[in-house]
Write a protein that holds these residues in place. Structure first.
Motif, mmCIF file in Angstrom:
data_model
loop_
_atom_site.group_PDB
_atom_site.id
_atom_site.type_symbol
_atom_site.label_atom_id
_atom_site.label_comp_id
_atom_site.label_asym_id
_atom_site.label_seq_id
_atom_site.Cartn_x
_atom_site.Cartn_y
_atom_site.Cartn_z
ATOM 1 N N HIS A 224 0.799 -1.321 0.088
ATOM 2 C CA HIS A 224 -0.054 0.148 -0.125
ATOM 3 C C HIS A 224 0.791 1.297 -0.005
ATOM 4 O O HIS A 224 0.624 2.467 -0.791
ATOM 5 C CB HIS A 224 -1.151 -0.015 1.320
ATOM 6 C CG HIS A 224 -1.843 1.186 1.186
ATOM 7 N ND1 HIS A 224 -2.825 1.456 0.576
ATOM 8 C CD2 HIS A 224 -1.783 2.188 1.835
ATOM 9 C CE1 HIS A 224 -3.410 2.610 0.750
ATOM 10 N NE2 HIS A 224 -2.735 3.217 1.518
ATOM 11 N N TRP A 225 1.981 1.287 0.856
ATOM 12 C CA TRP A 225 2.922 2.347 0.845
ATOM 13 C C TRP A 225 3.835 2.422 -0.414
ATOM 14 O O TRP A 225 4.203 3.233 -0.748
ATOM 15 C CB TRP A 225 3.498 2.533 2.111
ATOM 16 C CG TRP A 225 2.585 2.641 3.380
ATOM 17 C CD1 TRP A 225 2.137 1.846 4.411
ATOM 18 C CD2 TRP A 225 1.744 3.848 3.497
ATOM 19 N NE1 TRP A 225 1.121 2.404 5.096
ATOM 20 C CE2 TRP A 225 1.011 3.422 4.640
ATOM 21 C CE3 TRP A 225 1.632 5.007 2.960
ATOM 22 C CZ2 TRP A 225 0.109 4.511 4.983
ATOM 23 C CZ3 TRP A 225 0.581 5.919 3.420
ATOM 24 C CH2 TRP A 225 -0.208 5.653 4.392
ATOM 25 N N LEU A 227 3.967 1.225 -3.175
ATOM 26 C CA LEU A 227 3.328 1.439 -4.526
ATOM 27 C C LEU A 227 2.443 2.535 -4.663
ATOM 28 O O LEU A 227 1.725 2.749 -5.849
ATOM 29 C CB LEU A 227 2.552 -0.011 -4.965
ATOM 30 C CG LEU A 227 3.408 -1.070 -5.057
ATOM 31 C CD1 LEU A 227 2.218 -2.506 -5.437
ATOM 32 C CD2 LEU A 227 4.477 -1.301 -5.867
ATOM 33 N N HIS A 228 2.311 3.303 -3.441
ATOM 34 C CA HIS A 228 1.400 4.727 -3.382
ATOM 35 C C HIS A 228 1.960 5.635 -4.355
ATOM 36 O O HIS A 228 3.240 5.553 -4.647
ATOM 37 C CB HIS A 228 1.752 4.989 -2.030
ATOM 38 C CG HIS A 228 0.769 6.207 -1.688
ATOM 39 N ND1 HIS A 228 1.215 7.446 -2.242
ATOM 40 C CD2 HIS A 228 -0.450 6.299 -0.902
ATOM 41 C CE1 HIS A 228 0.117 8.079 -1.627
ATOM 42 N NE2 HIS A 228 -0.558 7.735 -1.043
ATOM 43 N N PRO A 229 1.141 6.037 -5.007
ATOM 44 C CA PRO A 229 1.416 7.166 -6.116
ATOM 45 C C PRO A 229 2.351 8.200 -5.588
ATOM 46 O O PRO A 229 3.264 8.778 -6.574
ATOM 47 C CB PRO A 229 0.022 7.553 -6.596
ATOM 48 C CG PRO A 229 -1.023 7.077 -5.926
ATOM 49 C CD PRO A 229 -0.398 5.915 -5.071
ATOM 50 N N LEU B 46 -5.482 -3.664 -7.510
ATOM 51 C CA LEU B 46 -4.807 -3.052 -6.185
ATOM 52 C C LEU B 46 -4.234 -1.807 -6.340
ATOM 53 O O LEU B 46 -4.462 -1.043 -5.165
ATOM 54 C CB LEU B 46 -3.739 -4.108 -5.703
ATOM 55 C CG LEU B 46 -3.989 -5.533 -5.308
ATOM 56 C CD1 LEU B 46 -2.656 -6.384 -4.922
ATOM 57 C CD2 LEU B 46 -5.075 -5.760 -4.171
ATOM 58 N N ARG B 47 -3.932 -1.393 -7.223
ATOM 59 C CA ARG B 47 -3.233 0.021 -7.597
ATOM 60 C C ARG B 47 -3.327 0.343 -8.878
ATOM 61 O O ARG B 47 -3.283 -0.269 -9.854
ATOM 62 C CB ARG B 47 -1.541 -0.208 -7.023
ATOM 63 C CG ARG B 47 -1.221 0.131 -5.889
ATOM 64 C CD ARG B 47 -1.457 1.462 -5.307
ATOM 65 N NE ARG B 47 -1.401 2.043 -4.042
ATOM 66 C CZ ARG B 47 -1.769 2.789 -3.268
ATOM 67 N NH1 ARG B 47 -2.758 3.395 -3.964
ATOM 68 N NH2 ARG B 47 -1.782 3.089 -2.113
ATOM 69 N N ARG B 48 -3.328 1.533 -9.044
ATOM 70 C CA ARG B 48 -3.324 2.107 -10.401
ATOM 71 C C ARG B 48 -2.216 3.215 -10.441
ATOM 72 O O ARG B 48 -2.399 4.015 -9.415
ATOM 73 C CB ARG B 48 -4.784 2.794 -10.878
ATOM 74 C CG ARG B 48 -5.588 1.726 -11.322
ATOM 75 C CD ARG B 48 -6.596 2.521 -12.056
ATOM 76 N NE ARG B 48 -7.508 1.569 -12.702
ATOM 77 C CZ ARG B 48 -8.688 0.926 -12.314
ATOM 78 N NH1 ARG B 48 -8.902 1.285 -11.168
ATOM 79 N NH2 ARG B 48 -9.176 -0.132 -12.853
ATOM 80 N N ALA B 49 -1.372 3.253 -11.389
ATOM 81 C CA ALA B 49 -0.434 4.380 -11.456
ATOM 82 C C ALA B 49 -1.199 5.673 -11.739
ATOM 83 O O ALA B 49 -2.279 5.824 -12.412
ATOM 84 C CB ALA B 49 0.629 4.103 -12.425
ATOM 85 N N PRO B 50 -0.874 6.842 -11.261
ATOM 86 C CA PRO B 50 -1.368 8.108 -11.327
ATOM 87 C C PRO B 50 -1.609 8.353 -12.748
ATOM 88 O O PRO B 50 -0.645 8.272 -13.653
ATOM 89 C CB PRO B 50 -0.690 9.120 -10.689
ATOM 90 C CG PRO B 50 0.589 8.445 -10.218
ATOM 91 C CD PRO B 50 0.470 7.143 -10.191
ATOM 92 N N VAL B 57 -1.376 -2.680 -11.028
ATOM 93 C CA VAL B 57 -1.151 -3.730 -9.966
ATOM 94 C C VAL B 57 -2.507 -4.593 -9.816
ATOM 95 O O VAL B 57 -3.535 -4.040 -9.400
ATOM 96 C CB VAL B 57 -0.361 -3.507 -8.823
ATOM 97 C CG1 VAL B 57 -0.162 -4.573 -7.704
ATOM 98 C CG2 VAL B 57 0.662 -2.651 -8.857
#
Lengths: 627, 80
Positions: A224-225, A227-229, B46-50, B57
């Motif tokens: 979460h941290w 890969l945080h943008p 889980l994640r998207r790049a800005p 991800v």
């Protein structure tokens, strides 16, 4: 070593370790073979081949091959093609394995068992290892090896490669003749069908009572941290900063020791040979050529070791693919993928380990572009040249709270990086524009780095570096020594000896070419040995100015050139060294890794032109600004 | 209702229904299947790049993968 195919197969049955990437296969390989490993390449390709020996409890000696990680037997990269070919018995110079040891991550069976099913169809004896059994237990999804063995019809053992749990049982199983039994022919009859395999795995997992998907894991919180943008890139920047600090600050002391050691060996050798005047040339060859040349390479070893240690720890922990994810967009804008990041980073210590690290890039076009960029990263061999010129020409004063000298040094690094970005951008538009690049990159589970794995990796990479560089540098330093020593100065000559040598004549010959960018003949002479290794240019300058060797000479040299050169000349030389010349060991490594002379010669020509243009521009601009 | 994986809301649990290439390289079908995108498999973004959400991800089964948007678009999913 590298590419020689082994046609005469050493004695002992051959085991092949097969598994998905990140299943702990290499840790198991290290555990089974210890330091009895040979690292080389597969015939004709730059895919790393690792073979080791292991002893069974009953004393049988077996060969163990660590195949490149693969998601399936349908290859998507040169690495996976090797895995398929070796197992099929069609790889050049490779014997077909006598036993497949299929390693699966016990906590990720769903995907990994499909590879086991596909491998079973090859008709070779097989043993399945449920590695990372501890993690599966923590996740509440322990697998009973016995039950899985009954379902699959092959022996199954549970291990934890990093702690050594279950490894003895695995070695003992290799003494059991049943392990080596060939499967019934019918099993290999079915066709290769991923969907059917997926259904079969589903049935297997239902029978074992572990079909529920994991969902969230402890590592997701860390991700979460990481890969945080916003936090993610900041964390990456902080890590890189720490790494650079370490490479340059921690390495300083050991580098000093190596320099002192080299000087001592040189003096000692000189004293041993010093008595007979007739042996003067031999002394010069050994002391000025061999010892100084080899010492000049060894001095970078501490930096390279620190850099490799950082990279290995980051690799072992699972951070590297995450860094590649964070940088993918940035690199994508330059026509590359996040995978190019590590090779380019390594090149800040030295381009050679950087070029070797491009092997992990699966796309051939991305790989050669990355190789082409490595020489533009400011390697540490440029530092002595930068340091000399900055100390001599940039005044020691503050600018907006920063040291002006430090700012100039930073600017040189920045110009190199911007140059690399410009070249990448240009290449993106010249080649492979619009080409689709696959990413599909696994982010493995987080791991505490395992010290023995890191140390073993460090040892192997150091050996490769020394072997690659040692040979060629030794040869070249001897060649350069010959050029700068012969012919000897005529009777009654007043200038320094190098002035009359072939190198000196070459410098004179080159002078008209370099006059437009402000280089005098002394610089031209120094550029010639600078081809062997950039930092040699400093000692060559000292020789040209007829100073004695050692640190004192470098100090005096600073004062001397500050008096004799114009500021414009010094700035032009700095600009020149940002882009060129490529040292010969880099070109030789490029030739080997790209499989031909096209890339190294093309690059040498292109960067020579770029350096000339940059130096010309700098020279003219400085002259114009200062009148 | 089936949708493309790249449009799935963050953290939304879903299952793979099928792969649909729409002009992407044909080998992607095999490659996506090999890394776990098979019908019925559970997936989650889980994640998207800005800026544009590329790359992203994805959790597929028990593993996490970084995928390009174009790659994720080939995976049709059904929200659970």
């Amino acid at each position: 070593m590298q590419t020689a195919p082994i046609h005469v197969h050493p004695p002992g049955a051959l085991l092949a370790l097969l598994g998905n990437p990140n299943c702990g296969k290499t840790a198991l390989f290290n555990r089974l073979t210890g330091s009895r490993q040979k690292v080389a390449n597969y015939a004709g390709v730059t895919v790393e081949r690792k073979e080791g020996r292991l002893q069974t409890p009953q004393g049988r000696s077996l060969r163990l091959l660590d195949l490149p990680g693969a998601y399936s037997l349908a290859p998507r990269s040169p690495d996976e093609r090797i895995t398929r070919d070796v197992l099929a018995g069609t790889a050049i110079g490779e014997k077909r394995p006598d036993l497949i040891v299929a390693v699966v991550d016990a906590s990720r069976l769903r995907r990994q068992l499909r590879l086991v099913l596909a491998a079973q169809r090859l008709g070779l004896p097989m043993l399945v290892v449920l590695n990372m059994a501890d993690r599966a237990e923590q996740l509440g999804r322990a697998v009973d090896p016995q039950r899985l063995a009954e379902r699959l019809g092959v022996p199954v053992l549970g291990t934890v490669a990093t702690s050594g749990r279950g490894v003895q049982a695995l070695q003992a199983a290799l003494d059991d003749p049943r392990t080596w039994a060939h499967p019934p022919a019918a099993a290999s009859a079915c066709a290769d069908d991923p969907a059917a395999d997926a259904r079969r795995v589903h049935e297997l997992l239902v029978e074992l009572g572990i079909d529920d998907s994991a969902g969230a894991e402890a590592g997701d919180r860390l991700d979460h941290w990481v890969l945080h943008p916003v936090i993610g890139p900041l964390l990456l920047a902080a890590l890189l900063f720490l790494m650079f600090q370490a490479v340059f600050a921690w390495a300083e002391a050991p580098m000093g020791w190596i320099e002192a050691g080299t000087a001592w060996v040189g003096e000692w050798l000189g004293a041993q040979l010093g008595e007979q005047a007739s042996k003067g040339w031999l002394r010069s060859l050994l002391v000025d050529g061999v010892v100084a040349g080899v010492g000049g390479v060894l001095v970078f070893l501490p930096q390279i070791l620190i850099l490799f240690a950082f990279i290995l720890v980051l690799e072992d922990s699972g951070y590297l693919p995450r860094a590649a994810y964070l940088l993918d967009r940035l690199m994508g804008g330059l026509g590359l993928s996040g995978r190019s990041f590590i090779p380019l980073l390594s090149s800040y210590a030295c381009a050679i380990p950087g070029i070797l690290a491009t092997r992990s890039i699966t796309n051939p076009r991305d790989r050669w572009v990355t190789m082409a960029l490595t020489p533009l990263m400011t390697c540490s061999a440029r530092l002595p040249v930068y340091a000399l010129l900055i100390a001599a020409f940039v005044p020691q004063r503050e600018l907006a709270g920063f040291s002006l000298q430090g700012l100039v040094m930073f600017a040189l690094y920045a110009v190199g990086l911007l140059g690399a970005m410009a070249v990448a951008w240009l290449l993106k538009h010249l080649s492979g524009a619009g080409a689709v690049r696959t990413l599909m990159m696994e982010l493995p589970a987080w791991n505490w780095p395992h010290a023995p794995n890191v140390l073993l990796g460090l040892w192997q990479r150091t050996l490769i570096f020394l072997r690659r560089v040692g040979g060629i540098i030794l040869l070249l330093t001897i060649a350069i020594w010959l050029l700068s020593s012969f012919p000897a100065p005529p009777q009654g000559a007043s200038g320094p000896a190098i002035q009359y040598s072939l190198a000196g004549q070459l410098g004179r010959l080159l002078e008209p070419l370099f006059a437009p960018i402000g280089f005098n003949w002394q610089i031209c002479v120094a550029l010639v040995p600078g081809l062997a290794a950039r930092e040699v240019a400093v000692s060559a300058l000292a020789t040209v100015y007829a100073l004695s060797g050692g640190d004192a000479a470098a100090d005096q040299l600073g004062g001397l050139i500050a008096g004799q050169w114009s500021l414009a000349t010094a700035m032009a030389l700095l600009a020149w060294y940002v882009f060129a010349p490529q040292c010969i060991s880099t070109l030789a490594t490029l030739r080997r890794e790209s499989g031909g002379w096209r890339l190294p010669l093309g690059l040498a020509g292109a960067y020579f032109a770029l350096a000339y243009a940059a130096a010309w521009l700098t020279y003219r601009l400085t002259l114009a600004l200062l009148g | 209702m089936s949708q493309a994986l790249d449009e799935l809301p963050l953290q939304q649990a879903a299952r793979v229904t099928r792969l649909q290439l729409d002009g992407q390289p044909p080998e992607w079908a095999r490659q996506l299947a090999d890394i776990g995108f098979t019908p019925g498999e559970s997936v989650q973004v889980l994640r998207r790049a800005p800026f544009g959400g590329d790359p992203l991800v994805v959790r597929v089964g028990d593993s996490r993968f970084a995928l390009r948007r174009a790659e994720a678009r080939c995976v049709r999913v059904q929200a659970a």
